[in-house]
Design a protein around this motif. Structure first.
Motif, mmCIF file in Angstrom:
data_model
loop_
_atom_site.group_PDB
_atom_site.id
_atom_site.type_symbol
_atom_site.label_atom_id
_atom_site.label_comp_id
_atom_site.label_asym_id
_atom_site.label_seq_id
_atom_site.Cartn_x
_atom_site.Cartn_y
_atom_site.Cartn_z
ATOM 1 N N LYS A 229 8.676 15.941 -10.097
ATOM 2 C CA LYS A 229 9.133 14.551 -9.149
ATOM 3 C C LYS A 229 8.243 14.640 -7.730
ATOM 4 O O LYS A 229 8.494 15.655 -6.893
ATOM 5 C CB LYS A 229 10.841 14.415 -9.057
ATOM 6 N N CYS A 230 7.835 13.612 -7.442
ATOM 7 C CA CYS A 230 6.986 13.603 -6.267
ATOM 8 C C CYS A 230 7.931 12.726 -5.147
ATOM 9 O O CYS A 230 8.509 11.992 -5.640
ATOM 10 C CB CYS A 230 5.544 13.084 -6.230
ATOM 11 N N THR A 231 7.891 13.111 -4.079
ATOM 12 C CA THR A 231 8.606 12.728 -3.067
ATOM 13 C C THR A 231 7.974 11.558 -2.227
ATOM 14 O O THR A 231 8.568 11.262 -1.210
ATOM 15 C CB THR A 231 9.458 13.785 -2.110
ATOM 16 N N CYS A 232 6.820 11.421 -2.584
ATOM 17 C CA CYS A 232 6.040 10.474 -1.565
ATOM 18 C C CYS A 232 6.568 8.936 -1.900
ATOM 19 O O CYS A 232 7.239 8.742 -2.868
ATOM 20 C CB CYS A 232 4.498 10.451 -2.131
ATOM 21 N N SER A 233 6.498 8.090 -0.959
ATOM 22 C CA SER A 233 6.645 6.728 -0.926
ATOM 23 C C SER A 233 6.161 5.787 -0.078
ATOM 24 O O SER A 233 5.286 6.581 1.061
ATOM 25 C CB SER A 233 8.283 6.609 -0.817
ATOM 26 N N HIS A 262 -3.510 8.465 -0.123
ATOM 27 C CA HIS A 262 -3.706 9.130 -1.207
ATOM 28 C C HIS A 262 -2.709 10.276 -1.133
ATOM 29 O O HIS A 262 -2.695 11.331 -0.318
ATOM 30 C CB HIS A 262 -4.994 9.520 -1.479
ATOM 31 N N CYS A 263 -1.835 10.277 -2.327
ATOM 32 C CA CYS A 263 -0.718 11.697 -2.309
ATOM 33 C C CYS A 263 -1.436 12.576 -3.311
ATOM 34 O O CYS A 263 -1.732 12.730 -4.307
ATOM 35 C CB CYS A 263 0.426 11.290 -3.046
ATOM 36 N N ASP A 264 -1.736 13.748 -2.607
ATOM 37 C CA ASP A 264 -2.560 14.905 -3.070
ATOM 38 C C ASP A 264 -1.641 15.514 -4.348
ATOM 39 O O ASP A 264 -2.089 16.033 -5.473
ATOM 40 C CB ASP A 264 -2.594 16.143 -1.998
ATOM 41 N N TYR A 265 -0.209 15.245 -4.103
ATOM 42 C CA TYR A 265 0.632 15.885 -5.352
ATOM 43 C C TYR A 265 0.556 15.184 -6.700
ATOM 44 O O TYR A 265 0.621 15.733 -7.663
ATOM 45 C CB TYR A 265 2.105 15.827 -4.723
ATOM 46 N N CYS A 266 0.794 13.796 -6.415
ATOM 47 C CA CYS A 266 0.849 13.163 -7.737
ATOM 48 C C CYS A 266 -0.162 11.961 -7.903
ATOM 49 O O CYS A 266 -0.393 11.608 -9.073
ATOM 50 C CB CYS A 266 2.210 12.036 -7.750
ATOM 51 N N GLY A 267 -1.116 12.023 -6.913
ATOM 52 C CA GLY A 267 -2.396 11.053 -7.259
ATOM 53 C C GLY A 267 -2.072 9.605 -6.898
ATOM 54 O O GLY A 267 -2.969 8.812 -7.108
HETATM 55 ZN ZN LIG Z 1 3.166 11.716 -4.508
#
Ligand SMILES: [Zn+2]
Length: 292
Positions: A229-233, A262-267
Motif C-alpha cells: 500500500k502506497c501512502t502517496c496522494s 511521480h511517485c517512486d514507490y507505486c509509479g
Molecule cells: Zn505512490
C-alpha cells in the motif's frame, strides 16, 4: 500466489522466546511492478521487505517503520516503509552497473542500515548500524543486540516457485526482561534455520511450525494480513508543491504546461496545471498537509 500474504506470531510455552513467520510474495511482486531492477536488487528488496515486516511486528505500538540501506555502491539506496497494519511499500535507486551475483556488500558498498521508528504518539527513534554482517539478516541481528540488547535471529528466504517470486521469513527473539538460557535460544535457532523456502511458501503456518518444532509446545496466534500500500496522494503532492517557491513552480508551468509529480514507490503520476496551482494557492491549507 493466490494466497494472501500473512504474518503469524507464535510463542514457545517453555522458553521465554517468541517467533514470527511471514510470507510477502504478493507484496513483493507489486513492489517490483513499474520497476526494472537488476536481479540482485530485486532480491535484496525482497529481503528488506521480509525484514521490515518482521521488525514491524515486534513493535508494541501503532506507528511507521522505515528500514533503509544506503551506501556508495551501485545500489546506493533501498528503502521499505511499513506500519503496524502491515502495509508496505519500497523502492531502490540504482546508479551504477550491478554485477549479476552481487551480494549485499557489492550492492551497497560502504554503507549503513538505518532504522527509523515513528510512533503515532511519542518520539521518533532512529538507529544506525554499519554493514558489518555479510547478510541483511546478520546486520539486523547486530542492530537488535546494540539497540535493545535482545538476542534475535532472522531467517530470510527469497526465490521463485513455479516462476513466481516468493519471499518470506522467520524471526526468533528472546522476550524482554525474561531469563532465557543461551543454549535454549540456540537450540530453537538451529531448528528454525532448517526451514526450507518451499515449506514457507507452500505449507500452512501450523504445518511449518509442527515440522520445525514438533517436540516443543508452541502457541500460534491469529495471523495478520500483509499488503502493498502506497501512502502517496494528490493532497500530499499539493502540500509538497506549496513548499516550493512560486517562481520555480511558475517557470515549470510556463515551460511544460503542467507539473508531473511521480511517485517512486507505486509509479502513480499526479498532474497539476496552472488552474490547479492557482487553486492550491487559494486554499490556505490543503485537506491533508501531512507529508511523509
Ligand atoms: Zn505512490
Amino acid at each position: 500466489m493466490a494466497n494472501q500474504d500473512q504474518l503469524h506470531r507464535y510463542l514457545f510455552e517453555n522458553y521465554a522466546v517468541r517467533g514470527e513467520l511471514v510470507t510477502v510474495s504478493n507484496t513483493w511482486k507489486q513492489m517490483l511492478e513499474n520497476h526494472n531492477y537488476p536481479l540482485p536488487v530485486k532480491t535484496l528488496l525482497g529481503e528488506l521487505l521480509v525484514a521490515t515486516s518482521l521488525l514491524t511486528a515486534t513493535l508494541k505500538f501503532a506507528g511507521d517503520i522505515t528500514v533503509q540501506l544506503q551506501g556508495d555502491g551501485p545500489m546506493n539506496l533501498a528503502v521499505i516503509n511499513g506500519n503496524n497494519r502491515q502495509q508496505m511499500r519500497g523502492v531502490a535507486r540504482v546508479q551504477g552497473d550491478v554485477p549479476a551475483n552481487a551480494d549485499l556488500k557489492t550492492l551497497v558498498g560502504n554503507g549503513y542500515l538505518v532504522i527509523t521508528i515513528t510512533p503515532e504518539e511519542g518520539e521518533r527513534y532512529q538507529g544506525v548500524v554499519g554493514l558489518e554482517g555479510d547478510t541483511l539478516a546478520a546486520c539486523l541481528e547486530d542492530y537488535f543486540m546494540r539497540s535493545e540488547q535482545l538476542p534475535t535471529r532472522l531467517f530470510i528466504r527469497t526465490g521463485e516457485v513455479d516462476g513466481q517470486p516468493t519471499a518470506g521469513g522467520m524471526l526468533l527473539q528472546v522476550l524482554p526482561a525474561q531469563e532465557t538460557q543461551v543454549n535454549d535460544f540456540e537450540h530453537l535457532a538451529v531448528l528454525t534455520e532448517t526451514v526450507k523456502a518451499e515449506e514457507l511458501f507452500s505449507l500452512a503456518a501450523e504445518e511449518v511450525l509442527w515440522r520445525l518444532y514438533h517436540e516443543e509446545e508452541v502457541t500460534l496466534y491469529d495471523p495478520q494480513d500483509v499488503e502493498f500500500k502506497c501512502t502517496c496522494s494528490r493532497e500530499r503532492c499539493a502540500a509538497a508543491l506549496k513548499t516550493l517557491p512560486d517562481e520555480e513552480v511558475d517557470s515549470i508551468i510556463a515551460e511544460e504546461g503542467e507539473i508531473d509529480m511521480h511517485c517512486d514507490y507505486c509509479g502513480n503520476h499526479y498532474l497539476f496545471n496552472a488552474m490547479d496551482i492557482a487553486e492550491i494557492r487559494n486554499n490556505a491549507s490543503p485537506a491533508n498537509p501531512q507529508v511523509h
